[in-house]
Every structure is written in structure tokens, then in C-alpha cells.
Design a protein around this motif. Structure first.
Motif, PDB file in Angstrom:
ATOM      1  N   PHE A 265      -8.351  70.265 -49.062  1.00 33.84           N
ATOM      2  CA  PHE A 265      -9.043  70.179 -47.214  1.00 33.84           C
ATOM      3  C   PHE A 265      -9.274  68.815 -47.162  1.00 33.84           C
ATOM      4  O   PHE A 265      -8.815  67.775 -47.395  1.00 33.84           O
ATOM      5  N   SER A 266      -9.176  68.446 -45.870  1.00 30.70           N
ATOM      6  CA  SER A 266      -9.393  67.538 -44.992  1.00 30.70           C
ATOM      7  C   SER A 266     -10.728  67.075 -45.730  1.00 30.70           C
ATOM      8  O   SER A 266     -11.754  68.131 -45.342  1.00 30.70           O
ATOM      9  N   ASP A 295     -27.102  67.015 -50.247  1.00 27.30           N
ATOM     10  CA  ASP A 295     -28.136  68.413 -50.214  1.00 27.30           C
ATOM     11  C   ASP A 295     -26.812  69.268 -51.021  1.00 27.30           C
ATOM     12  O   ASP A 295     -25.672  69.145 -51.258  1.00 27.30           O
ATOM     13  N   VAL A 296     -26.359  70.381 -51.850  1.00 29.87           N
ATOM     14  CA  VAL A 296     -26.193  71.399 -51.998  1.00 29.87           C
ATOM     15  C   VAL A 296     -25.014  71.474 -51.132  1.00 29.87           C
ATOM     16  O   VAL A 296     -25.159  72.317 -50.132  1.00 29.87           O
ATOM     17  N   GLY A 297     -23.359  71.947 -52.108  1.00 27.49           N
ATOM     18  CA  GLY A 297     -22.749  72.187 -51.228  1.00 27.49           C
ATOM     19  C   GLY A 297     -22.790  71.329 -50.129  1.00 27.49           C
ATOM     20  O   GLY A 297     -21.456  71.543 -48.948  1.00 27.49           O
ATOM     21  N   SER A 298     -22.570  69.941 -50.138  1.00 29.31           N
ATOM     22  CA  SER A 298     -22.279  68.769 -49.377  1.00 29.31           C
ATOM     23  C   SER A 298     -20.723  68.530 -49.380  1.00 29.31           C
ATOM     24  O   SER A 298     -20.480  67.724 -49.421  1.00 29.31           O
ATOM     25  N   THR A 301     -18.155  67.115 -54.838  1.00 32.99           N
ATOM     26  CA  THR A 301     -17.585  67.304 -56.390  1.00 32.99           C
ATOM     27  C   THR A 301     -16.215  66.380 -56.163  1.00 32.99           C
ATOM     28  O   THR A 301     -15.358  65.257 -56.818  1.00 32.99           O
ATOM     29  N   ASP A 550     -20.604  77.258 -58.725  1.00 30.51           N
ATOM     30  CA  ASP A 550     -19.819  77.311 -57.513  1.00 30.51           C
ATOM     31  C   ASP A 550     -18.922  78.596 -57.134  1.00 30.51           C
ATOM     32  O   ASP A 550     -18.014  78.594 -57.957  1.00 30.51           O
TER      33      ASP A 550
END
Ligand code: ADP
Ligand code: MG
Length: 692
Positions: A265-266, A295-298, A301, A550
């Protein structure tokens, strides 16, 4: 004073506490156990409250339950031996206005002697009414005076400090020793934040205040001194890290375009900015020491992945560490796809990789054929040998200890280091914990995320929640049900089983898996895999799922006994859902007996998804330990300053320190055992072997 030290022999704050007259070997070792080794340590252990004993009460005016200070004499002293060796002593205190019975437990013969001497005595305590209807003082604080002295400047006739007991040292002894130490302190004291004379008078006021206002001021001055030292220590660490030379790793156009081709993804603007900062660090010639906070999900990774790609394409290896094997596996999985597309060879090393595959992996690593190795902290221990380790990334850093972090930076060949954390920490605290690091923040989530609809619910709502869970699973989605981890024995296991059974009853036909901390890693990984693959629709878990896991199809998070968690932790848990463009929900189920206040605390989560705001609330309500989890938090041990109240001033202290350093000033504090390191040693300590 019972010691050979003459009253005017000078004592230094840096002296061992045993030099304070009256501190014998036994007391010294008791104090040491409480973390008190020096005179300074002793004197920064301030009273936790004060008691106003400026005016004496009278026996005639005693009221049951009301504490009073009496200046009196004792008569009719009787001692009886108690079962465990001490003496029970009874006497009558008569101050001329009336007489009251006094009772002490567990005293020594010397006490009887003093009581019988007829000397004036000060008693402090609240009388109680006996079954026979008379007033009695039980175990009052007691202090005998020498004849002719009707007040004593240490324990009465003034505002006195009440101290936390350390071993055999209680408030009374504490005051006596503090007085002796203060009286003997020499004037040449080094202070970091204020003139030495003021530091000394602040100490004196904090222990023996003129009034409550001056006690408060003194405490603030001492807290400021401590913050100043904390700031200086952080700046030292920062300077040391800044001196580490690093391999120059560059992101050329070829690398950029291969990354673009490989990425699924970009990047968001925030991710792009973080990548830019990281790339700049890695090309700078200094070793990177950066914190990536988001934050979580930002989407941390992928940022780490790009840094690892950059390293690999420059011919050095990278290590990516996670706090648990589950997380390591997840990371490897989410990176492997696109990294292999970019021609980077990635390996996974966990406790489950054994025997021949392990041996082969380690050999390939040593030959440099594995370019990115993902695993737990065991990665950095022998017998794991990299050929050329150039970058270490640590995910969910807050789950590792500080000592661990320090070790990272001191690996022989000064790798670039990137640490990542999903715990939003209020700025002031972040400074205290991560102040030596440069910081990148992912303040924006990937597009298309809808906020997780969050509701606080009582136990009665459970059947409805479980029905809803069954609907989600039927729609091809996944549901987490989290129960608090209970440390002792098999409770944790029982709690997960009970919950799973309840769900099975309410939503028959749905496959439920369980994970908890007492499972063997293989078993846990199997259960997680069943859930991730969709063969199990519901995962009942203790907080082992808290970080990082995840599973994009997960859309409902149910937290049982939500009142047992901190807000920040709940926010983390909630971050396990809402990882795709599907709508997501979080149900916080509170137990029956939960107070209105506890409920309201949780309702913050209904209103906001801003991790920082939530963290601030948590910090106010439950203090920093809770916010940062039970692991060693990296919080400095503060003796006077308060982590919540005083830390906001840390930023100011740091700016001040930097200014003074730049002006060539040395900074030292005898009170908090600090001295700025000589510049040369800072440099020498960092130009160890292995610079490029
Ligand atoms: P965390 O910061 O909590 O570690 P992750 O790196 O696990 O977050 O990312 C959360 C989810 O968002 C993952 O499923 C990841 O693939 C996805 N993601 C990350 N960055 C983007 C992006 N720029 N666009 C779309 N999805 C993204
Ligand atoms: Mg993560």
C-alpha cells in the motif's frame, strides 16, 4: 549523643550514613535495605506528612479519638513481660489538670527505667474509651525529656515530620538522626539548581519546618534539584548516544523504487515523514537512536520494514525483536511477503525453531545470507552470530526493560537502533523514560479506518453481547474476549475456561480457542493460528493478546471485568480490532459491584480514541506504574519529586541544563549523587571498537 564524634566535626552529604552519630552497623544495614546508603540518601527521605505539635493539650481536655500532645509526668509504672519477650507497661500520666491511664506494648527494660525516673515526658496519641468507661492512651508516641527542659526542639513544641519506617528506624529516631546529620553538615555542598546555602536550608525546613508553608516550599526546591539532576542524566545519555559512530547507509533511487514496487500500500504522510527521519539518521554517520511512537494500528511495522530494507540493500543485516514469540511470528509474516518481493532474505528465529532448521538458519545468518532476522530478545544473545549487524529494531519496547534497552546501544559494532512503542505516553513522562532518544511520531492512522464503537456495559448485557459476537462470526469476522490475567495459580486458566464455556452455551456451534499465559508456547501459537486463519471465530484470551497481534478480520473486542484494567491498557486491547475498513466494536463489561466512579473512568473510552488523551487520564487516575505496565517501566527512581505532579517541569529543567552545558558550566549535586562526566570520558566511552 553516645558516640565519639564531636558535635562540630563536619559531615558531607556523600559520607556513608553510618557516620551519623547513632547509626550503628545494625541500623545502617536496615537503612541500606531501604536504599539509604549515604547521608544524602538519608536526608532526601522526607517526612510523608507533618504533625503540628506546637501547642500542648491537657489531660482535662482529652477527647476520645482525638489526637493530642501532652507534656506530663508518669507515675505508678508497672511492667509485665509479654509472650514474645517485650514488656507491657502501664502507667498514669498526670499533668496537673487530670490523670489518664497509658499503656505501651512491647517495650524494653530501658523504657521502664525512663518511665520510672519521673522525668517529663511528651505523649502523642488519641485516647480511647475502655470497656469500663475511662479514657486510656494506648501506645502513644513517647519521648522522655531531660529535667529542666520543658520543650524539645526535635519531637515536640513544633511541627514535626512523620516518616515512613525503614526497618527499626521509626519517625522518632528518624528525627533525631536527621537533626544530628543536619547539625553536622559542612557548608561546602554542591547543588545543581540553587545556591548551596539554600539547598541546606531547604533540607532543614523539610525535616524541621518553621511552618507548613515553608515545608512545602522546601520540598519544591528539593524536587527541583532532583529534576535538574534527572535532566542532566538524560542529557548525558543523549550525549553518549550522539557520539556513537554509525555505518553510513543510504537510500538511493534504485532502493526507493524497489521499495515502492514491493509495498502492499502507499504510506501515510506520517509514515513517510518517519521513514525520512530514519533514512536521514542512517545516512548521517552517527548511529541512529530513535524512538518510533505511534498508537496501535498506526502502521509502525511497515516503517520498521523499510528501515530493515534500507540496511539490507546496503549490505548489512538487521534484527527485529518482539517481546513474545506470537508477535515475532506475526511480524515475520507481515514483512516476509513484500520483503521477499524486494529480494531481501528474511528469517524467523523463535524457541520453536529447533534442531536442523535452527542450525541451518544460524549458519546462513553467520554467512550473511539471512539479511533480516526476526525473533524474540534471544536474537541478541549468543549463539546467534550475525555477520554484519547494522540495524536493530525493537517492537513494543515498553515490554522490555530499560536495562535491555541500554544493552542494545552497547553492542560492539554500534548498530543503528530503532525502538517502537505503542503506549502513548504523556510528553513529560516520555521525556523521563525515552529522553535520550530522537523521536518520530505516527500521529495518523492508515486511511479507511472507522473508529471502534466502544460501549461500557454491565454483566446483564452479556447474553446480548455474545449473540452479537455470534453474528459477527457468521459474517466472516472474528471476536476477541479478554479476561484479566490473574497471577496466582490456576485462576487465569479457570477464568478463560469459564468464559469459553459461557460463550459456548450462548453461541453454540462456534469454534472457540483459548490462550493464556500458562500455556506452552506451541499450544498458544496453534490456538492463535486457528483464530488468525478463521477456523476459530472467537478467541478467549488473557492479556497475552494485548500488544501487536494483527488479525484484520477481528471486529469485536469484548473485555470482561474491564474495571480491572487501566485505560491505556484497554485502549491497547481495543486496538486489536478496527484494523480494516469494516466497522468494529468494543464492549467493556464491568462487574456487578463496580462503583459509579469506576464506570465513569471507563466511559472516557467511549468518547475518545486519542491514545494520548487516554494516557493522560490514566496517569492522573492511576499513576505511571499502571500506564506503563508491570514490567520495569524505565521510570527513574525519584525520591522527592513526584512523577505526576513535578514531571511537567522536566522539559524546562532540560532546556536549562542544555544552556548551562553549552556555557561550559559543570553541574553537580551532592544531594542526588550527580556530577557531570568529564567530556573526554563521554567521547572515549563511545569510540569503542568497530566504527566503520
Ligand atoms: P502498529 O503500529 O500497531 O504496529 P501495524 O504496523 O500492525 O500497526 O499496522 C496495522 C495495520 O495497518 C496492518 O494491517 C497494516 O498492514 C496496515 N497498514 C499499515 N500502514 C498502512 C497504510 N499506509 N495503508 C494501509 N494499511 C496500512
Ligand atoms: Mg505493532
Amino acid at each position: 549523643m553516645g558516640s565519639g564524634v564531636t558535635p562540630n566535626s563536619k559531615l558531607s552529604l556523600r559520607d556513608p550514613v553510618s557516620l551519623v552519630p547513632g547509626v550503628g552497623p545494625a541500623r545502617a544495614s536496615g537503612l541500606k535495605a531501604a536504599g539509604i546508603a549515604t547521608v544524602a540518601d538519608f536526608l532526601v527521605a522526607l517526612p510523608f506528612r507533618y504533625e503540628d505539635r506546637r501547642r500542648y493539650g491537657t489531660v482535662a481536655a482529652l477527647r476520645p479519638g482525638e489526637a493530642a500532645t501532652l507534656l506530663t509526668r508518669l507515675s505508678g509504672v508497672r511492667g509485665a513481660r509479654m509472650r514474645r519477650g517485650g514488656l507491657k507497661i502501664e502507667a498514669v500520666a498526670d499533668d496537673g489538670t487530670g490523670a489518664v491511664r497509658v499503656l505501651w506494648h512491647n517495650r524494653y527494660p530501658s523504657f521502664v527505667k525512663a518511665a520510672e525516673s519521673g522525668r517529663p515526658v511528651v505523649l502523642y496519641g488519641a485516647p480511647a474509651t475502655t470497656p469500663r468507661g475511662e479514657l486510656r492512651l494506648e501506645n502513644p508516641e513517647t519521648e522522655f525529656f531531660d529535667e529542666g527542659l520543658d520543650t524539645d526542639p526535635v519531637h515536640s513544641g513544633r511541627i514535626v515530620g512523620i516518616y515512613h519506617r525503614a526497618g527499626a528506624t521509626g519517625s522518632r529516631t528518624w528525627r533525631t538522626l536527621a537533626r544530628r546529620a543536619l547539625d553536622r553538615l559542612g557548608p561546602d555542598v554542591r547543588a545543581a539548581s540553587l545556591p548551596p546555602a539554600q539547598l541546606l536550608s531547604a533540607l532543614a525546613e523539610a525535616h524541621f519546618p518553621t511552618n507548613l508553608e515553608s515545608a512545602r516550599t522546601a520540598r519544591q526546591q528539593l524536587a527541583a534539584e532532583e529534576l535538574c539532576v534527572l535532566a542532566a542524566r538524560i542529557e548525558d545519555k543523549r550525549a553518549r548516544l550522539a557520539e556513537r559512530k554509525g555505518r553510513v547507509l543510504v537510500a538511493d533511487e534504485a532502493l526507493r523504487s524497489s521499495a515502492r514496487r514491493a509495498l502492499p500500500f502507499s504510506l501515510t504522510g506520517a509514515q513517510r515523514e518517519a521513514v525520512k527521519q530514519i533514512a536521514a539518521d542512517m545516512a548521517s554517520g552517527r548511529a541512529m537512536a530513535r524512538l518510533l511512537q505511534g498508537d496501535v494500528g498506526s502502521g509502525k511495522t511497515i516503517v520498521a520494514g523499510l528501515a530493515l530494507l534500507l540496511a539490507a540493500k546496503n549490505g548489512v543485516q538487521g534484527a527485529l525483536m518482539a517481546p513474545t514469540e506470537i508477535l515475532a511470528e506475526q511480524l515475520a509474516q507481515s514483512l516476509a511477503g513484500w520483503m521477499e518481493k524486494a529480494d531481501v532474505r528474511i528469517g524467523l528465529l523463535t524457541g520453536r525453531v529447533r534442531g536442523r532448521p535452527r542450525k541451518a538458519l544460524l549458519e546462513a545468518l553467520e554467512r550473511g545470507e539471512v539479511e533480516v532476522l526476526v525473533g524474540t530478545h534471544a536474537l541478541l544473545e549468543s549463539p546467534v552470530r550475525f555477520r554484519r549487524l547494522g540495524l536493530v529494531v525493537v517492537d513494543e519496547q515498553h515490554r522490555f526493560g530499560v536495562a535491555h534497552r541500554a544493552r542494545l546501544f552497547h553492542k560492539g559494532d554500534t548498530p543503528h537502533v530503532l525502538v517502537m512503542t505503542a503506549t502513548p505516553i504523556p510528553r513529560s513522562l516520555a521525556w523521563a523514560i525515552y529522553g535520550e532518544l530522537d523521536v518520530s511520531v505516527l500521529g495518523e492512522k492508515p486511511p479507511g479506518r472507522t473508529p471502534v464503537v466502544t460501549r461500557v456495559r454491565t454483566e446483564e448485557a452479556r447474553p446480548a453481547i455474545y449473540r452479537f459476537a455470534a453474528e459477527r462470526v457468521a459474517a466472516g469476522e472474528r471476536v476477541y474476549v479478554v479476561v484479566p490475567a490473574i497471577e496466582e495459580g490456576g485462576r487465569e486458566v479457570a477464568a478463560t475456561r469459564e468464559t469459553a464455556a459461557r460463550i459456548a452455551a450462548a453461541a453454540p456451534g462456534i469454534a472457540v480457542e483459548i490462550v493464556h499465559g500458562r500455556m506452552r508456547p506451541e499450544e498458544r501459537a496453534r490456538a492463535m493460528a486457528e483464530f488468525a486463519a478463521g477456523r476459530a471465530g472467537i478467541l478467549v484470551a488473557t492479556t497475552v493478546v494485548e500488544v501487536g497481534v494483527d488479525v484484520p478480520e477481528a471486529t469485536l473486542m469484548v473485555v470482561e471485568n474491564a474495571e480491572a484494567f487501566g485505560l491505556a491498557q484497554l485502549h491497547q486491547l481495543r486496538g486489536r480490532v478496527g484494523r480494516s475498513s469494516r466497522p468494529s466494536w468494543c464492549a467493556l463489561v464491568v462487574g456487578g459491584g463496580v462503583s459509579e466512579e469506576a464506570r465513569r473512568r471507563l466511559e472516557v473510552l467511549e468518547r475518545t480514541a486519542d491514545g494520548f488523551e487516554i494516557a493522560e487520564k490514566d496517569l492522573e487516575a492511576r499513576g505511571p506504574g499502571d500506564l506503563l505496565g508491570v514490567r520495569q517501566s524505565g521510570l527513574p527512581a525519584l525520591r522527592v519529586a513526584d512523577l505526576v505532579r513535578d514531571l511537567p517541569r522536566l522539559g524546562e529543567a532540560r532546556r536549562e541544563i542544555v544552556k548551562r552545558r553549552e556555557a561550559g558550566q559543570k553541574i553537580a549535586s551532592d544531594l542526588f549523587g550527580y556530577e557531570s562526566p568529564p567530556l573526554a570520558s563521554v567521547v572515549k566511552g563511545n569510540h569503542r571498537k568497530g566504527t566503520p
